[in-house]
Design a protein around this motif. Structure first.
Motif, PDB file in Angstrom:
ATOM      1  N   LEU A 198      16.829   7.994 -11.699  1.00  0.00           N
ATOM      2  CA  LEU A 198      18.153   7.699 -12.230  1.00  0.00           C
ATOM      3  C   LEU A 198      18.125   7.479 -13.739  1.00  0.00           C
ATOM      4  O   LEU A 198      17.093   7.092 -14.303  1.00  0.00           O
ATOM      5  CB  LEU A 198      18.720   6.444 -11.554  1.00  0.00           C
ATOM      6  CG  LEU A 198      19.026   6.545 -10.060  1.00  0.00           C
ATOM      7  CD1 LEU A 198      19.676   5.249  -9.574  1.00  0.00           C
ATOM      8  CD2 LEU A 198      19.925   7.734  -9.739  1.00  0.00           C
ATOM      9  N   LEU A 201      19.983   2.110 -15.707  1.00  0.00           N
ATOM     10  CA  LEU A 201      20.919   1.507 -14.760  1.00  0.00           C
ATOM     11  C   LEU A 201      22.092   0.815 -15.442  1.00  0.00           C
ATOM     12  O   LEU A 201      23.207   0.817 -14.914  1.00  0.00           O
ATOM     13  CB  LEU A 201      20.190   0.512 -13.857  1.00  0.00           C
ATOM     14  CG  LEU A 201      19.188   1.097 -12.864  1.00  0.00           C
ATOM     15  CD1 LEU A 201      18.807   0.041 -11.830  1.00  0.00           C
ATOM     16  CD2 LEU A 201      19.738   2.334 -12.157  1.00  0.00           C
ATOM     17  N   LEU A 204      24.588   3.441 -16.142  1.00  0.00           N
ATOM     18  CA  LEU A 204      25.249   3.829 -14.890  1.00  0.00           C
ATOM     19  C   LEU A 204      26.193   2.732 -14.410  1.00  0.00           C
ATOM     20  O   LEU A 204      27.277   3.014 -13.886  1.00  0.00           O
ATOM     21  CB  LEU A 204      24.183   4.128 -13.840  1.00  0.00           C
ATOM     22  CG  LEU A 204      24.631   4.675 -12.498  1.00  0.00           C
ATOM     23  CD1 LEU A 204      25.452   5.947 -12.654  1.00  0.00           C
ATOM     24  CD2 LEU A 204      23.421   4.941 -11.598  1.00  0.00           C
ATOM     25  N   SER A 208      30.165   2.988 -13.587  1.00  0.00           N
ATOM     26  CA  SER A 208      30.545   2.657 -12.210  1.00  0.00           C
ATOM     27  C   SER A 208      31.574   1.538 -12.180  1.00  0.00           C
ATOM     28  O   SER A 208      32.557   1.601 -11.410  1.00  0.00           O
ATOM     29  CB  SER A 208      29.307   2.247 -11.410  1.00  0.00           C
ATOM     30  OG  SER A 208      28.380   3.298 -11.316  1.00  0.00           O
ATOM     31  N   LEU A 240      28.607   9.124  -4.896  1.00  0.00           N
ATOM     32  CA  LEU A 240      27.428   9.391  -5.700  1.00  0.00           C
ATOM     33  C   LEU A 240      26.654  10.525  -5.045  1.00  0.00           C
ATOM     34  O   LEU A 240      26.383  10.484  -3.837  1.00  0.00           O
ATOM     35  CB  LEU A 240      26.542   8.140  -5.792  1.00  0.00           C
ATOM     36  CG  LEU A 240      25.381   8.196  -6.791  1.00  0.00           C
ATOM     37  CD1 LEU A 240      25.903   8.208  -8.224  1.00  0.00           C
ATOM     38  CD2 LEU A 240      24.437   7.006  -6.594  1.00  0.00           C
ATOM     39  N   ALA A 242      23.579  13.883  -5.720  1.00  0.00           N
ATOM     40  CA  ALA A 242      22.491  14.397  -6.558  1.00  0.00           C
ATOM     41  C   ALA A 242      21.917  15.635  -5.899  1.00  0.00           C
ATOM     42  O   ALA A 242      22.104  15.875  -4.695  1.00  0.00           O
ATOM     43  CB  ALA A 242      21.406  13.332  -6.743  1.00  0.00           C
ATOM     44  N   LEU A 248      22.931  14.581 -11.353  1.00  0.00           N
ATOM     45  CA  LEU A 248      23.513  13.408 -10.696  1.00  0.00           C
ATOM     46  C   LEU A 248      24.992  13.377 -11.027  1.00  0.00           C
ATOM     47  O   LEU A 248      25.386  13.655 -12.163  1.00  0.00           O
ATOM     48  CB  LEU A 248      22.831  12.128 -11.187  1.00  0.00           C
ATOM     49  CG  LEU A 248      23.370  10.801 -10.634  1.00  0.00           C
ATOM     50  CD1 LEU A 248      22.896  10.601  -9.196  1.00  0.00           C
ATOM     51  CD2 LEU A 248      22.909   9.614 -11.504  1.00  0.00           C
ATOM     52  N   TRP A 263      25.338  13.764 -14.943  1.00  0.00           N
ATOM     53  CA  TRP A 263      24.109  13.747 -15.718  1.00  0.00           C
ATOM     54  C   TRP A 263      23.280  14.978 -15.344  1.00  0.00           C
ATOM     55  O   TRP A 263      23.206  15.354 -14.175  1.00  0.00           O
ATOM     56  CB  TRP A 263      23.281  12.502 -15.412  1.00  0.00           C
ATOM     57  CG  TRP A 263      23.848  11.207 -15.906  1.00  0.00           C
ATOM     58  CD1 TRP A 263      23.493  10.515 -17.024  1.00  0.00           C
ATOM     59  CD2 TRP A 263      24.874  10.412 -15.280  1.00  0.00           C
ATOM     60  NE1 TRP A 263      24.224   9.359 -17.145  1.00  0.00           N
ATOM     61  CE2 TRP A 263      25.084   9.272 -16.089  1.00  0.00           C
ATOM     62  CE3 TRP A 263      25.649  10.569 -14.119  1.00  0.00           C
ATOM     63  CZ2 TRP A 263      26.014   8.280 -15.766  1.00  0.00           C
ATOM     64  CZ3 TRP A 263      26.579   9.591 -13.800  1.00  0.00           C
ATOM     65  CH2 TRP A 263      26.756   8.470 -14.634  1.00  0.00           C
ATOM     66  N   LEU A 266      17.744  15.354 -15.438  1.00  0.00           N
ATOM     67  CA  LEU A 266      16.966  14.269 -14.862  1.00  0.00           C
ATOM     68  C   LEU A 266      15.760  14.835 -14.120  1.00  0.00           C
ATOM     69  O   LEU A 266      15.667  16.042 -13.889  1.00  0.00           O
ATOM     70  CB  LEU A 266      17.838  13.437 -13.914  1.00  0.00           C
ATOM     71  CG  LEU A 266      19.112  12.832 -14.531  1.00  0.00           C
ATOM     72  CD1 LEU A 266      19.923  12.108 -13.460  1.00  0.00           C
ATOM     73  CD2 LEU A 266      18.765  11.882 -15.675  1.00  0.00           C
ATOM     74  N   LEU A 319      23.238  -2.559  -9.295  1.00  0.00           N
ATOM     75  CA  LEU A 319      22.843  -2.041 -10.605  1.00  0.00           C
ATOM     76  C   LEU A 319      22.511  -3.143 -11.600  1.00  0.00           C
ATOM     77  O   LEU A 319      21.948  -2.874 -12.654  1.00  0.00           O
ATOM     78  CB  LEU A 319      23.947  -1.144 -11.166  1.00  0.00           C
ATOM     79  CG  LEU A 319      24.200   0.160 -10.400  1.00  0.00           C
ATOM     80  CD1 LEU A 319      25.385   0.909 -11.012  1.00  0.00           C
ATOM     81  CD2 LEU A 319      22.961   1.040 -10.396  1.00  0.00           C
ATOM     82  N   ALA A 330      15.907   7.157  -6.851  1.00  0.00           N
ATOM     83  CA  ALA A 330      16.944   7.095  -5.825  1.00  0.00           C
ATOM     84  C   ALA A 330      16.661   8.147  -4.763  1.00  0.00           C
ATOM     85  O   ALA A 330      16.452   9.320  -5.089  1.00  0.00           O
ATOM     86  CB  ALA A 330      18.320   7.318  -6.443  1.00  0.00           C
ATOM     87  N   LEU A 340      17.028   2.761  -3.132  1.00  0.00           N
ATOM     88  CA  LEU A 340      16.575   2.691  -4.518  1.00  0.00           C
ATOM     89  C   LEU A 340      15.218   2.002  -4.575  1.00  0.00           C
ATOM     90  O   LEU A 340      15.030   0.934  -3.982  1.00  0.00           O
ATOM     91  CB  LEU A 340      17.559   1.893  -5.386  1.00  0.00           C
ATOM     92  CG  LEU A 340      18.967   2.435  -5.607  1.00  0.00           C
ATOM     93  CD1 LEU A 340      19.675   1.579  -6.657  1.00  0.00           C
ATOM     94  CD2 LEU A 340      18.952   3.887  -6.036  1.00  0.00           C
TER      95      LEU A 340
END
Length: 365
Positions: A198, A201, A204, A208, A240, A242, A248, A263, A266, A319, A330, A340
């Motif tokens: 990820l 955090l 993120l 979020s 969410l 990925a 992501l 994103w 990654l 988070l 993740a 996670l």
């Protein structure tokens, strides 16, 4: 039964307890010769299982127990522990030990700090009983609801320069028998469809939390209520997703809006053949390998994405572990769960790596 340790990394310890306390009021703490484990299983929301290397937070560490494998199991109120640790941020030395006073088991945090001449003398306060039914008294300056004691008979004097004062905060706990904790085991989940590292955090979390506020505001009618009579499960969820090509996506979709953040670039860490059943052949048949073949490097195709739906407020609490830092992997079990793995940086190059594991169930569409 005996436990005593000197705290060498109070900053990490304080941030960890702050994050854990947002998920639940108490933690099962398992002390052993190998590591220190914190487990939080709230009535609702995400559960967390943290396995910390001893040298991650402690400098010297002594444990003696008649239980099997020399273990001690405790039930610890997280807010009390966090507040006590927070008060030791500027201490020159801090240690923690297991003790008992008036037949009440306690974790005693002993803080050594300097008192300077001319410091004002704080007013005396008293603490209300906590949920453990314990009503501690404490000397001037405490605002945390924990019992304080000094190692001096008289009240501390403020008329000498750079004087060290020793203060002890007593946190009421419960000692658990091995039989009580025997049934506490980590949740089992299927092999993940996607695993991805990820982004930071806290970055993120910022996005979020913004999406969660929009979700709440979009469901409020003109009178300001949520319109759902307290049933938060009907609130819009954050989506969410990925893929195995470093992408992501965080999305909020309601009748009034459809917004997302994305994103790219990654990393999808490689699987270790020694940890996958079947070795190299197992990796070839692994769900993530199959998912990689379905997607595309640009992430344009709808194929090859694993999706979970999360409660925004609970997700924001998870988070919060971003304060501690570290690398986060993740694992997405499509339409089922998100796991996670937060790997904390150990300052000792040869030290054992600490990992905090979060289990988050996905809501149905």
């Amino acid at each position: 039964m005996r436990f005593r340790a000197d705290i060498q990394n109070n900053n990490v310890f304080t941030k960890l307890t702050a994050s854990l306390s947002s998920l639940g009021p108490v933690a099962w703490v398992k002390l052993s010769n190998e590591d220190v484990r914190f487990t939080v299983i709230p009535d609702q929301g995400s559960s967390v299982w943290a396995a910390l290397a001893i040298d991650q937070i402690f400098e010297t560490y002594t444990i003696q127990s008649a239980a099997e494998n020399n273990t001690i199991n405790l039930e610890v109120p997280l807010q009390n522990l966090h507040r006590a640790l927070k008060s030791a941020q500027n201490a020159s030395h801090a240690s923690i030990r297991l003790t008992k006073k008036n037949n009440i088991p306690l974790l005693s945090l002993t803080i050594t700090t300097a008192v300077f001449a001319g410091a004002p003398k704080p007013a005396t306060q008293s603490a209300p009983p906590d949920e453990y039914g314990y009503n501690p008294g404490f000397p001037p300056g405490d605002e945390f609801g924990n019992q304080f004691h000094t190692d001096e008979v008289d009240e501390p004097s403020y008329d000498r320069l750079n004087r060290e004062t020793i203060i002890t905060q007593d946190i009421p706990i419960k000692v658990l028998s091995p039989a009580v904790v025997a049934g506490l085991t980590e949740p089992r989940s299927r092999e993940p469809d996607v695993h991805i590292i990820l982004p930071p955090l806290l970055q993120l979390k910022s996005i979020s939390d913004r999406f969660t506020k929009l979700a709440v505001s979009s469901t409020k009618p003109a009178n300001g209520s949520t319109g759902f009579r307290g049933n938060t499960t009907r609130m819009p969820k954050l989506e969410l997703s990925a893929n195995m090509h470093g992408c992501l996506r965080l999305r909020l979709k309601t009748d009034a809006m459809d917004i997302s953040s994305r994103w790219t670039g990654l990393s999808n860490p490689e699987l270790d053949p020694e940890t996958v059943e079947g070795g190299e052949d197992g990796i070839a048949q692994h769900p993530s390998t199959i998912m990689r073949s379905r997607g595309d490097p640009e992430g344009i195709s709808d194929e090859g994405w694993a999706v979970v739906r999360l409660d925004g407020k609970d997700w924001g609490k998870v988070l919060g572990i971003g304060r501690v830092g570290g690398r986060v992997i993740a694992c997405f079990c499509d339409e089922n769960a998100l796991i996670l793995y937060v790997y904390l940086t150990n300052e000792d190059p040869g030290g054992v790596e600490s990992v905090i594991t979060y289990y988050i169930s996905s809501y149905s569409q």
